[in-house]
Structures are given as structure tokens and as C-alpha cells.
Write an enzyme that holds these catalytic residues in place. Structure first.
Site, PDB file in Angstrom:
ATOM      1  N   ASP A  21       3.297 -43.365 -30.363  1.00 10.16           N
ATOM      2  CA  ASP A  21       2.531 -43.982 -31.434  1.00 10.16           C
ATOM      3  C   ASP A  21       1.878 -45.222 -30.852  1.00 10.16           C
ATOM      4  OD1 ASP A  21       4.433 -46.076 -31.350  1.00 10.16           O
ATOM      5  OD2 ASP A  21       4.196 -46.404 -33.497  1.00 10.16           O
ATOM      6  N   CYS A  36     -16.240 -19.054 -31.179  1.00 10.59           N
ATOM      7  CA  CYS A  36     -15.146 -18.712 -30.274  1.00 10.59           C
ATOM      8  C   CYS A  36     -15.345 -19.427 -28.946  1.00 10.59           C
ATOM      9  CB  CYS A  36     -15.061 -17.199 -30.058  1.00 10.59           C
ATOM     10  SG  CYS A  36     -16.484 -16.513 -29.193  1.00 10.59           S
ATOM     11  N   ASP A  94       7.031 -42.302 -25.592  1.00 10.80           N
ATOM     12  CA  ASP A  94       6.755 -43.736 -25.651  1.00 10.80           C
ATOM     13  C   ASP A  94       8.026 -44.417 -26.173  1.00 10.80           C
ATOM     14  OD1 ASP A  94       5.271 -46.216 -25.837  1.00 10.80           O
ATOM     15  OD2 ASP A  94       5.215 -45.864 -27.992  1.00 10.80           O
ATOM     16  N   CYS A 130     -18.426 -18.735 -26.823  1.00  9.68           N
ATOM     17  CA  CYS A 130     -19.642 -19.500 -27.121  1.00  9.68           C
ATOM     18  C   CYS A 130     -19.700 -20.754 -26.254  1.00  9.68           C
ATOM     19  CB  CYS A 130     -19.675 -19.876 -28.600  1.00  9.68           C
ATOM     20  SG  CYS A 130     -19.751 -18.484 -29.735  1.00  9.68           S
ATOM     21  N   ASP A 169      -1.234 -45.592 -26.899  1.00  8.06           N
ATOM     22  CA  ASP A 169      -0.827 -44.229 -26.580  1.00  8.06           C
ATOM     23  C   ASP A 169      -1.925 -43.205 -26.865  1.00  8.06           C
ATOM     24  OD1 ASP A 169       1.781 -44.976 -25.839  1.00  8.06           O
ATOM     25  OD2 ASP A 169       2.379 -45.041 -27.943  1.00  8.06           O
TER      26      ASP A 169
END
Length: 773
Positions: free
Chosen positions: A664, A73, A482, A76, A668
Site C-alpha cells: 500500500d 482481443c 511492503d 488486435c 508502492d
């Protein structure tokens, strides 16, 4: 030298000796053989000096990359980072929750790394030398173990529940005798106890590790409830008692293992995008020696000032300046654009870019991690590590829930022992409290919604990759797109086909099919190009030249085809090629990157919903401006490098915006990793898909609005689930403490609360598409 428990350092080369400076072997070195298997020996500890794994950065600081075990979690992560940062020598300590990777940087003077990390191991978090291959192997093995445990618990729960139904029916009708009842209890015990011992191991091991370190986690009350219910049931069976609770033990494990498996499976898919980006790094370089001969050396051996030969099809191993040659470079890593860049002597070039058309000689200026590729990797790693600080509501609740449950159960035991005078009855009530307060519904509140939401999105061709991606997506108010490959398809098409005769188009296609240039490929797609083979010469950075029927034919740029400014005046701007046949007028081929289907409607829909829309691109201003005007995007920015995109996102974040990055391309990837949440099309470069939190199939941009809608619906359902879980506890806990609930009823109530949460989550499948705000 201080020692530390390091598990199976298989990232070292097999069969080679490494000086560890300790007493692992009589020679002071440790030898690993080829039989070493990270999957087989993952739980075997090797006492070794971690100094062998320490590196130095360019500022002389010591750095260490390791894997951390037993993290379940966000608490931690907080514990590990705060413990390490409490040491004044530590400059930085970050844990990536998805990959379990710890990055530690400190001042090396007088600091023993073994002593530095020893407090982490003392807290119950073993460290493992960093090895991406071992991450995959260990994660796959852990998933398989959880799946086996889930199957065992499910089988046992189904069978024990059938036996319990028979016993309950006999008790209520008083038709079942004690002997029959005891016989069914013993059968239940023989089914349930081995199942509990096997299926409960993920929780038991975690609970024991936490208790050894003097701390509590969510697995401690779970383990106590399961063990006490099973133990009390066995005692009742031995004594011939009426009530046993084997069904509660195995059913509890079954539901909790579902949540644990789903969480673990989601995390195992989240491999580091920075690691995937390193696949673009060349492993060797061809250097030019003083006598002019060529020699292939590891890329690490290249130093600034060295002259490097770059052949066609090679990726550049270093940053540098071109000394000789002229060629086309695929620079999509930097600009994200499909058109290559023409480079010649004196131009700067960067590691990771691809040489397309002619050999080059470059002088190295930056090498190793100092290259542009190294800078992008660092940007992505910083963004990924920052994302690991995201804390879920369930994890924050877990910080005080486990201690409260233990205190409540202990208080119930003491109170009933004093009031009733029977420790057996008191223990029974305490077990009921532990079972009824077991955080099954709370633990399922998030993962069940994630599974249902992921299934709905998958049916729409949208893949959810980040475990907490839906939660973050529900918070966004700004969307940054983009251009190439996102709002457009990243594929250049011929747009003036009607202006070109079929004969000229087919001729150009015959020539163009001899080149890898994107514009040449677009011409080859548009024409037939099927005829007698032509001998074609490629002139790097200029075009293609051939001879047919005694005439010279050129296909290339304006200068190459001898097109005068007057002849080109009045022609539309944008990507172009010219076909020049000797003694004939040149013919222009114009190209445009086509819009994605539904791009205009998607932008209008998102604007109508109140989202702020930005357009970031590495392309030229004229091209970006034309696209922004066509789509109605007011805020657009052109000629942006990867670091510029990250800076833009950081500026939006500083203004309080939550940003969804849709993009993409390799350029990017840092922005996708840096954004609050990110989404990529399936046509994106592999590294961008790895960095993105969501990937959508198909060509239509309507997937953006659909994903946001599902994310916000998921957020509402998660908070409804939390409310149901708290309501259940508010009603059930007082009844259990008051002794009005037996462990049997507690098990039914606990299971019922989980079922209610699951049914509420399933409403997402039936919910129609609606407004997202």
C-alpha cells in the site's frame, strides 16, 4: 498535410480555436463549442490534422497519445503494434488493452503523423484524441448499450423458446395442425427478428469493420450464424415449413452478450493508475519575484532556478532545494512511511510531497515531467503498457478458429450441394455447421469462471479489479510484501502506556491535539486531552510548546525537550516523543506500528506452501530487521525508493520468478504496476488500489492465501472448460458436416455446451478451501 479520421477531439478546451494546419474551417482552425459531448457524438467522425495532438519528449522525439476503437482481443494489440513498428521511423508503439490507449513515439524528421497512423485506420481501428473523461463516458455508454442488448436478447430468447417448446410438442404428438404451427412461427418471427437486429449490433458492426479491412475476427462467424439462421427461419416461415431456428439466433446472442458484457465491464474498471497519480500534481505555484512579491502562475510556467513559496498544506509543484524554512514533509510518496520527514535549508525536496507544518522557500531544480513524480508516472505507464502484452489462451485460439470455421462451413455447403444437388439443403447443413461450431462455450470458458471466482472472493471481502488478474495470480511463486500498511497497519500506537501517569498522558494529549504530526495524533488518541484550552506553539521539525501554571511544557524530540544522552540511554529504539515539564524529568513516549492480525500465521502458511517471501520497505534498517525477525522473513531490504522496488522486482523476473506484490502507499504504486500481479489492502492509498489487481477488505492477511487458492482453482476450471469445449467440437463438428445434425439440434447442442461450461464453473462456489499448490 495528411489527414486522419479523428473522432470528436473533446480534450481541447471548449470554445477555443486550435490551429490544425488543415482545411477544417476556412480560417484553418477548428472551433469546438461547449455543446460538444463525447457521449453524444462519440460515433461522429471529424476530419482533422492530428499534428495538433503531437508532443515532444525531452530527447526531441515526437510522441502521440490516442485512443483506439474496435479492439476486442490481444490479437488486435499485436496487429496494431506490429503494423506501426514496421515503419522504420517508429521508435516505440504500445497499446494498453485495459484503457485502449496507444502510445506512439517516432523520429519526427520528415515524418507525417497522418501517414504514420493511416494504416491503423485502414485496418478498421479508428483513433480518438486522448481524453480520460471521454474514456469514462464512452465506456459507461458502451456498457449500457451491451446491457440493453443483453436484456432484449434475454427477453426474446425466453419467449421464443416457450413458443418453440409448444411447436416441438405439437410436432412430436402430431396434434398441432399446419395453421397453428405457422401462426406460432410468425409470432416467433415478430419477436426474434427485431431482437436479433438490435441485440446483434455489437457483433454485426465489429464483423463489418473487420471484413472491410480484409481480415477476420470471432464476430464474423457469430454474425453469419445468427443472420443465416434468422434468414433461413424467415424463409421457412414464409413457405410454411416445419422447422424454424429463431430460438437458436436469439439464444446464441444472449449467451455471447453475457461474455461480451462481462469482459467490457471488467476493462472499464481498469483506469490507468498513472493518470490517478497525476491528481497529486499541483496545478499552480506561488513564485517569489525579484522584488520579493508573490505571484501565482501555472506550474508549467515554473523553470529551474525559480524560487517558489510553499505554504502549509500545499503540495510541492517542483523538485527543488530548500532555501529558507524548516518544516515537516509528508514524504510517503517516496518512502511509504507514515512518519513525516524534517527538512530545512539545503535539503532536497520533491514534487507531490505535502508540506505539513511551516512555510518554505525552495529553489526549483526540476520541473514538469522531469520531477520525481513524473519519473514515478513513467515507471507506472511502462509497467501498464508491458502488462498489455499478456495474451490469453482464448485469444491465441481465436487467431485460427474463425478462418477454420468459415472454411469448414464453406466446404460443407459445396460438398452437400454437389452430393445432394440442392443448394437449400446444402445451405441448411452449412448453417448447422456455423451454429454448432460457434465459439459460445469457448467464449464463456474464461469469463464465467472469472465471475464465479470474483463472487466468491467478494464474499470474502476481496475485490478483483483486473480482468486477467486471476490467470496471472495462479502463476506466482514469489511474494513480495511492503511493510508499513501491509504487514503492519500503518498506524502508530503508544506502547509504554503503563510507564506514564494518567495526568502526564492527558496533559500531553491536550498539547498534541494541536498538531497534525502522526506521533502527536497517536498521543492524542491515547489520552483524554479534554480540559481548558491551551495556547500551543508549534516549532517545525522540533515539537510543541505551551505554558501552564507558569511552567513551560514541551512535547517533541530529544533535543527540543533538552534530554541528555545519559537520560535517554537504555531506552528502547524506535519512534519516540518526550514530554518535558519545566524543572521536572522528561518522560518518554514510545510508539510502534502494530502488526496486522494474522500476519505471522499468513507468512508461515505461505512459506509452508513453498512460496519465496521477500520484504521491501522504505523504512530504516533497524525497524525492518526487527519486523523481519518477528515474522521469520529471511530476505528483507530496507530504505528502498520506488525505483529500487521496481528494480528488485525486475531482477526477480529476470531469474524466472513470477512475483505477487502486496503493498500500500503511494511509493508502492510503481512496484504494484510492475509486478506480475499485485494486491493491496482497502486501507491503501487510492492510487495504490488503482494500480493493484486485487484489493482486500478487513485487517487480516489471510486474504492473500485465499486469493491465491481461488486463482489456482480458477485456472484448473478454465482449462477444464477449454477441454470440454474442444471435446464438444470434436464430437459435434463431424456430425454436422455429415448432415446428421439439423440447425435445430445444432442450436440445442451449442446451448448445452455453454450450459455444461457454466455448471462446471459453478463448482468453484462449492469448492472448499484447500492447498494452493
Amino acid at each position: 498535410m495528411g489527414e486522419i479520421a479523428l473522432k470528436n477531439p473533446t480534450n481541447l478546451a471548449a470554445g477555443r480555436s486550435y490551429d490544425l494546419g488543415g482545411d477544417c474551417c476556412s480560417s484553418g482552425a477548428m472551433v469546438l463549442n461547449e455543446a460538444t459531448s463525447p457521449a453524444a457524438d462519440f460515433d461522429d467522425f471529424v476530419s482533422a490534422d492530428p499534428t495538433a495532438f503531437v508532443e515532444s519528449d525531452q530527447d526531441g522525439n515526437a510522441i502521440l497519445h490516442t485512443l483506439v476503437e474496435n479492439m476486442h482481443c490481444a490479437n488486435c494489440i499485436k496487429t496494431i503494434e506490429q503494423t506501426l513498428k514496421s515503419n522504420p521511423a517508429v521508435l516505440d508503439a504500445r497499446v494498453n488493452f485495459s484503457t485502449r490507449r496507444l502510445f506512439l513515439r517516432w523520429l519526427p524528421d520528415g515524418v507525417d503523423v497522418g501517414e504514420l497512423v493511416k494504416p491503423i485506420i485502414a485496418l478498421g481501428y479508428p483513433l480518438t484524441p486522448y481524453n480520460p473523461a471521454m474514456i469514462i463516458s464512452a465506456a459507461a455508454e458502451e456498457n449500457a448499450r451491451l446491457l440493453r442488448a443483453l436484456a432484449v436478447a434475454g427477453f426474446a430468447a425466453a419467449n421464443v423458446m416457450l413458443l418453440s417448446v409448444s411447436v416441438w410438442a405439437g410436432l412430436f404428438s402430431e396434434d398441432m395442425g399446419p395453421a397453428t404451427r405457422d401462426f406460432l412461427h410468425w409470432i416467433s418471427a415478430m419477436v426474434a427478428l427485431p431482437a436479433v437486429a438490435y441485440a446483434g449490433q455489437p457483433f454485426f458492426k465489429s464483423a463489418v469493420a473487420a471484413l472491410r479491412a480484409g481480415r477476420l475476427n470471432m464476430d464474423v462467424p457469430i454474425s453469419l450464424a445468427v443472420v443465416l439462421a434468422a434468414g433461413m427461419s424467415l424463409a421457412e416461415t414464409v413457405q410454411g415449413g416445419e422447422y424454424v431456428y429463431f430460438d437458436a439466433s436469439v439464444t446464441l446472442l444472449f449467451f455471447l452478450l453475457i461474455g461480451r458484457y462481462l469482459d467490457n465491464a471488467a476493462r472499464s474498471k481498469a483506469r490507468s493508475a498513472a493518470e490517478r497519480l497525476l491528481l497529486l500534481k499541483a496545478v499552480a505555484a506561488t513564485i517569489i519575484q525579484k522584488d520579493g512579491s508573490l505571484k501565482t502562475v501555472p506550474v508549467e510556467a515554473v523553470t529551474p532556478g525559480t524560487h517558489v513559496k510553499i505554504m502549509v498544506g500545499d503540495r510541492l509543484p517542483v523538485d527543488g532545494v530548500i532555501v529558507q524554512g524548516r518544516s515537516d514533509l509528508d514524504v510517503s510518496l517516496i518512502t511509504g512511511e507514515s512518519l513525516p520527514s524534517v527538512v530545512s535549508a539545503g535539503d532536497n525536496v520533491f514534487a507531490g510531497t505535502l508540506n505539513l507544518s511551516a512555510p518554505l522557500e525552495i529553489e526549483a531544480t526540476k520541473t514538469g515531467d522531469n520531477t520525481l513524480l513524473g519519473d514515478i508516472v513513467r515507471l507506472m505507464e511502462a509497467a501498464e503498457q508491458g502488462r498489455a502484452k499478456y495474451v490469453r489462451l482464448a485469444d491465441r485460439i481465436a487467431g485460427f478458429y474463425a478462418p477454420a470455421v468459415h472454411i469448414l462451413a464453406a466446404g460443407t455447403f459445396i460438398g452437400w450441394w454437389i452430393l445432394a444437388g440442392s443448394w437449400q439443403n446444402a445451405l441448411m447443413q452449412a448453417v448447422a455447421v456455423l451454429i454448432i461450431t460457434c465459439p459460445c462455450a469457448l467464449g464463456l470458458a474464461v469469463p464465467v469462471v472469472q465471475v464465479v471466482a470474483s463472487g466468491r472472493l467478494l464474499m470474502k471481502g476481496i475485490l478483483v479489479k483486473a480482468a486477467d488478474g486471476l490467470e496471472r495470480l495462479a502463476e506466482v511463486d514469489t511474494i513480495v510484501f511492503d511493510k508499513t500498511g501491509t504487514l503492519t497497519e500503518g498506524r502508530l500506537d503508544l506502547v509504554n502506556r503503563d510507564e506514564i501517569t494518567s495526568a502526564h498522558l492527558d496533559l500531553a494529549a491536550r498539547i498534541a491535539r494541536n498538531s497534525r504530526h502522526p506521533l502527536a495524533r497517536a498521543v492524542a488518541r491515547a489520552g483524554k486531552g479534554a480540559a481548558e484550552y491551551l495556547e500551543v506553539e508549534e516549532c517545525p521539525g522540533e515539537g510543541l510548546k505551551a505554558q501552564l501554571n507558569g511552567k513551560v511544557i514541551r512535547l517533541g524530540n530529544r533535543n527540543f525537550c533538552h534530554v541528555s544522552d545519559d537520560a535517554a540511554s537504555g531506552k528502547a529504539p524506535g519512534p519516540e516523543l518526550w514530554l518535558k515539564i519545566e524543572n521536572e524529568d522528561a518522560i518518554q513516549f514510545r510508539f510502534r506500528d502494530r502488526l496486522r492480525p494474522g500476519a505471522h500465521a499468513a507468512i508461515e502458511n505461505l512459506k509452508a506452501l513453498g512460496f519465496k517471501i521477500d520484504l521491501l520497505s522504505g523504512d530504516r534498517k533497524a525497524v525492518v530487521a526487527e519486523l523481519a525477525e518477528a515474522l521469520g522473513i529471511e530476505n528483507w531490504y530496507a530504505q528502498k525508493k520506488p525505483e529500487d522496488k521496481v528494480a528488485h522486482l525486475k531482477s526477480l523476473e529476470a531469474k524466472g520468478h513470477k512475483v505477487l506484490m502486496v503493498g500500500d502507499g503511494l511509493n508502492d504504486a510503481p512496484a504494484l504496476a510492475s509486478a506480475h500481479v499485485s494486491l493491496s489492502p482497502a486501507s491503501a492509498a487510492d492510487i495504490s488500489q488503482t494500480a493493484a489487481d486485487f484489493v482486500f477488505q478487513g485487517r487480516n492477511l489471510s486474504a492473500v492465501a485465499e486469493t491465491i487458492h481461488v486463482a489456482r482453482a480458477s485456472k484448473r476450471l478454465i482449462f477444464q472448460n477449454f477441454s470440454l469445449a474442444f471435446l464438444y467440437n470434436a464430437i459435434a463438428i463431424p456430425l454436422a458436416v455429415a448432415g446428421l445434425v439439423t440447425p435445430l439440434i445444432a442450436a440445442v447442442a451449442m446451448s448445452a455446451s455453454s450450459l455444461v461450461v457454466c455448471l462446471n464453473s459453478l463448482r468453484l462456489r462449492m469448492e472448499r478451501r484447500g492447498a494452493t499448490r
